[in-house]
Motif scaffolding. Structure first.
Motif, PDB file in Angstrom:
ATOM      1  N   SER A  62       8.207  -5.240  -8.446  1.00 38.65           N
ATOM      2  CA  SER A  62       7.408  -4.602  -9.515  1.00 38.65           C
ATOM      3  C   SER A  62       6.153  -4.092  -9.054  1.00 38.65           C
ATOM      4  O   SER A  62       5.344  -4.676  -8.316  1.00 38.65           O
ATOM      5  CB  SER A  62       7.483  -5.812 -10.651  1.00 38.65           C
ATOM      6  OG  SER A  62       8.411  -6.107 -11.000  1.00 38.65           O
TER       7      SER A  62
ATOM      8  N   THR B 298       2.122  -8.188 -10.582  1.00 34.72           N
ATOM      9  CA  THR B 298       3.035  -9.355 -10.385  1.00 34.72           C
ATOM     10  C   THR B 298       3.239 -10.148 -11.708  1.00 34.72           C
ATOM     11  O   THR B 298       2.663  -9.527 -12.671  1.00 34.72           O
ATOM     12  CB  THR B 298       1.963 -10.204  -9.533  1.00 34.72           C
ATOM     13  OG1 THR B 298       0.746 -10.509 -10.306  1.00 34.72           O
ATOM     14  CG2 THR B 298       1.438  -9.348  -8.286  1.00 34.72           C
ATOM     15  N   SER B 299       3.878 -11.068 -11.580  1.00 34.00           N
ATOM     16  CA  SER B 299       4.248 -11.956 -12.672  1.00 34.00           C
ATOM     17  C   SER B 299       2.953 -12.476 -13.151  1.00 34.00           C
ATOM     18  O   SER B 299       3.022 -12.617 -14.485  1.00 34.00           O
ATOM     19  CB  SER B 299       5.397 -13.086 -12.272  1.00 34.00           C
ATOM     20  OG  SER B 299       6.612 -12.457 -11.906  1.00 34.00           O
TER      21      SER B 299
ATOM     22  N   MET C 226       0.967 -10.111 -15.303  1.00 32.72           N
ATOM     23  CA  MET C 226       1.555  -9.977 -16.686  1.00 32.72           C
ATOM     24  C   MET C 226       1.235 -11.031 -17.506  1.00 32.72           C
ATOM     25  O   MET C 226       1.053 -10.889 -18.631  1.00 32.72           O
ATOM     26  CB  MET C 226       3.236  -9.737 -16.488  1.00 32.72           C
ATOM     27  CG  MET C 226       3.608  -8.503 -15.782  1.00 32.72           C
ATOM     28  SD  MET C 226       5.632  -8.371 -15.922  1.00 32.72           S
ATOM     29  CE  MET C 226       5.614  -6.806 -14.899  1.00 32.72           C
ATOM     30  N   LEU C 227       1.150 -12.256 -16.791  1.00 27.49           N
ATOM     31  CA  LEU C 227       0.913 -13.470 -17.767  1.00 27.49           C
ATOM     32  C   LEU C 227      -0.372 -13.435 -18.268  1.00 27.49           C
ATOM     33  O   LEU C 227      -0.845 -13.911 -19.456  1.00 27.49           O
ATOM     34  CB  LEU C 227       1.241 -14.663 -16.903  1.00 27.49           C
ATOM     35  CG  LEU C 227       0.811 -16.040 -17.680  1.00 27.49           C
ATOM     36  CD1 LEU C 227       1.695 -16.233 -18.941  1.00 27.49           C
ATOM     37  CD2 LEU C 227       0.892 -17.285 -16.438  1.00 27.49           C
TER      38      LEU C 227
ATOM     39  N   PHE D 179       6.946 -10.977 -22.804  1.00 32.60           N
ATOM     40  CA  PHE D 179       6.545 -10.267 -21.533  1.00 32.60           C
ATOM     41  C   PHE D 179       6.954  -8.912 -21.626  1.00 32.60           C
ATOM     42  O   PHE D 179       6.474  -7.919 -20.870  1.00 32.60           O
ATOM     43  CB  PHE D 179       7.167 -10.936 -20.231  1.00 32.60           C
ATOM     44  CG  PHE D 179       6.611 -12.069 -19.874  1.00 32.60           C
ATOM     45  CD1 PHE D 179       5.503 -12.036 -18.703  1.00 32.60           C
ATOM     46  CD2 PHE D 179       6.800 -13.381 -20.107  1.00 32.60           C
ATOM     47  CE1 PHE D 179       4.707 -12.898 -18.220  1.00 32.60           C
ATOM     48  CE2 PHE D 179       6.021 -14.437 -19.463  1.00 32.60           C
ATOM     49  CZ  PHE D 179       5.085 -14.301 -18.583  1.00 32.60           C
TER      50      PHE D 179
ATOM     51  N   GLY E 242      10.669  -6.210 -14.344  1.00 31.12           N
ATOM     52  CA  GLY E 242       9.807  -7.078 -13.733  1.00 31.12           C
ATOM     53  C   GLY E 242       9.114  -8.140 -15.009  1.00 31.12           C
ATOM     54  O   GLY E 242       8.949  -9.245 -14.486  1.00 31.12           O
TER      55      GLY E 242
ATOM     56  N   ALA F  65       9.449 -11.987 -14.710  1.00 29.48           N
ATOM     57  CA  ALA F  65       8.225 -12.728 -14.923  1.00 29.48           C
ATOM     58  C   ALA F  65       8.357 -13.850 -16.039  1.00 29.48           C
ATOM     59  O   ALA F  65       7.929 -15.150 -15.675  1.00 29.48           O
ATOM     60  CB  ALA F  65       7.010 -12.071 -15.302  1.00 29.48           C
TER      61      ALA F  65
ATOM     62  N   THR G  64       8.060 -17.806 -14.933  1.00 28.26           N
ATOM     63  CA  THR G  64       7.337 -18.735 -15.495  1.00 28.26           C
ATOM     64  C   THR G  64       8.030 -19.982 -16.372  1.00 28.26           C
ATOM     65  O   THR G  64       7.279 -21.160 -16.062  1.00 28.26           O
ATOM     66  CB  THR G  64       6.608 -17.963 -16.862  1.00 28.26           C
ATOM     67  OG1 THR G  64       5.869 -16.812 -16.611  1.00 28.26           O
ATOM     68  CG2 THR G  64       5.577 -18.829 -17.448  1.00 28.26           C
TER      69      THR G  64
ATOM     70  N   ASP H 173       2.072 -16.689  -9.509  1.00 29.52           N
ATOM     71  CA  ASP H 173       2.293 -15.865  -8.105  1.00 29.52           C
ATOM     72  C   ASP H 173       2.615 -16.584  -6.906  1.00 29.52           C
ATOM     73  O   ASP H 173       3.358 -16.182  -6.217  1.00 29.52           O
ATOM     74  CB  ASP H 173       1.165 -14.776  -8.098  1.00 29.52           C
ATOM     75  CG  ASP H 173       1.110 -13.723  -9.060  1.00 29.52           C
ATOM     76  OD1 ASP H 173       2.104 -13.488  -9.541  1.00 29.52           O
ATOM     77  OD2 ASP H 173       0.301 -13.179  -9.303  1.00 29.52           O
TER      78      ASP H 173
ATOM     79  N   ALA I 229       6.167 -18.888  -7.700  1.00 32.89           N
ATOM     80  CA  ALA I 229       7.416 -18.202  -8.169  1.00 32.89           C
ATOM     81  C   ALA I 229       8.229 -17.942  -7.051  1.00 32.89           C
ATOM     82  O   ALA I 229       7.987 -17.373  -6.060  1.00 32.89           O
ATOM     83  CB  ALA I 229       7.039 -16.749  -9.068  1.00 32.89           C
TER      84      ALA I 229
END
Length: 267
Positions: free
Chosen positions: A3, A6-7, A10-11, A206, A216, A220, A224, A259, A262
């Motif tokens: 992606s 990053t996850s 996004m969070l 998300f 992605g 994510a 999470t 990050d 995960a």
């Protein structure tokens, strides 16, 4: 394969601008699903009535549909909301709970699939059956391992032109071309009612945050959940204490932690 963001990013973005997520979910899941979204940083709305579900979907940033406690009236609300979400360009997520169990459920899911869900999330048995295979599912319980559903998920994603997430001991996400596995979580998670249903709602949150990267965003959400599940299990004596610890763990996760921890690998 990766992606663009990053996850964790996004969070962070979700918490900075909480998305409004319309959750048409089952009676069992409403409370825990709302609390999960609040802990993660999103805003839940449990709006399902046929008289207003479609109108509200035009307001919400994303829609999630779970057929766990299905009725004719709820199905009308689901269909109206999905049509409105599509018209408004909003992502919508389908959770086909035990869709193979009865003729009513099979027909309902067939109708919803025609409305082209953006993302489908289910357990292995649900995804195998949805792709046309023979599953060992009984009611809402999955009797099939995730790895056995991977080929079915790929076929389903290609056929529906959607993203498919299979959740279990090790999650699997595919869009028919790309695929990843997400490890983590806890063996206590299946013993807590409606955590999977709540995960569907979080996928919607998300997706609303990163509509330009829905693959992605799905990864994510699952990552999470996996990290929060690991943390919640550390001090839990059983499913009861795990349940409240999970909400605390979910609220405590920050972008850097997500990050760093995960466990996502290319499948």
């Amino acid at each position: 394969m990766q992606s663009k963001i990053t996850s964790g990013a996004m969070l962070k973005a979700m918490r900075e601008k909480p998305p409004l997520v319309q959750c048409i979910t089952n009676y069992v899941a409403m409370n825990i699903a709302a609390n999960v979204l609040l802990a993660a940083g999103a805003s839940p709305a449990m709006v399902h009535a046929a008289e207003e579900a479609g109108e509200f979907a035009g307001i919400a940033n994303a829609l999630t549909i779970n057929i766990g406690t299905l009725s004719t009236q709820w199905l009308e609300g689901m269909q109206g909301a999905a049509k409105a979400a599509i018209a408004a360009g909003k992502p919508w997520v389908l959770d086909p709970v035990a869709h193979y169990a009865t003729g009513f459920r099979r027909a309902a899911v067939a109708d919803l699939l025609e409305l082209r869900p953006t993302i489908i999330r289910g357990n292995a048995s649900e995804i195998i059956a949805l792709a046309g295979g023979e599953s060992r599912g009984q009611g809402v319980d999955s009797r099939d391992p995730v790895e056995q559903a991977e080929d079915s998920a790929r076929r389903l994603a290609k056929r529906q032109r959607t993203i498919v997430a299979v959740t279990g001991a090790v999650d699997f996400v595919t869009d028919g071309a790309r695929a990843v596995r997400i490890a983590g979580g806890s063996a206590l998670m299946p013993q807590v009612t409606a955590l999977g249903c709540s995960l569907t709602c979080l996928v919607g949150a998300f997706a609303a945050t990163a509509p330009e990267d829905l693959f992605g965003a799905t990864v994510a959400a699952l990552a999470t959940f996996a990290v929060a599940g690991e943390d919640a299990a550390l001090g839990a004596a059983g499913p009861g204490s795990f349940s409240w610890r999970f909400l605390d763990a979910l609220a405590a996760i920050d972008a850097e932690t997500l990050d760093a921890r995960a466990r996502v690998s290319v499948a």
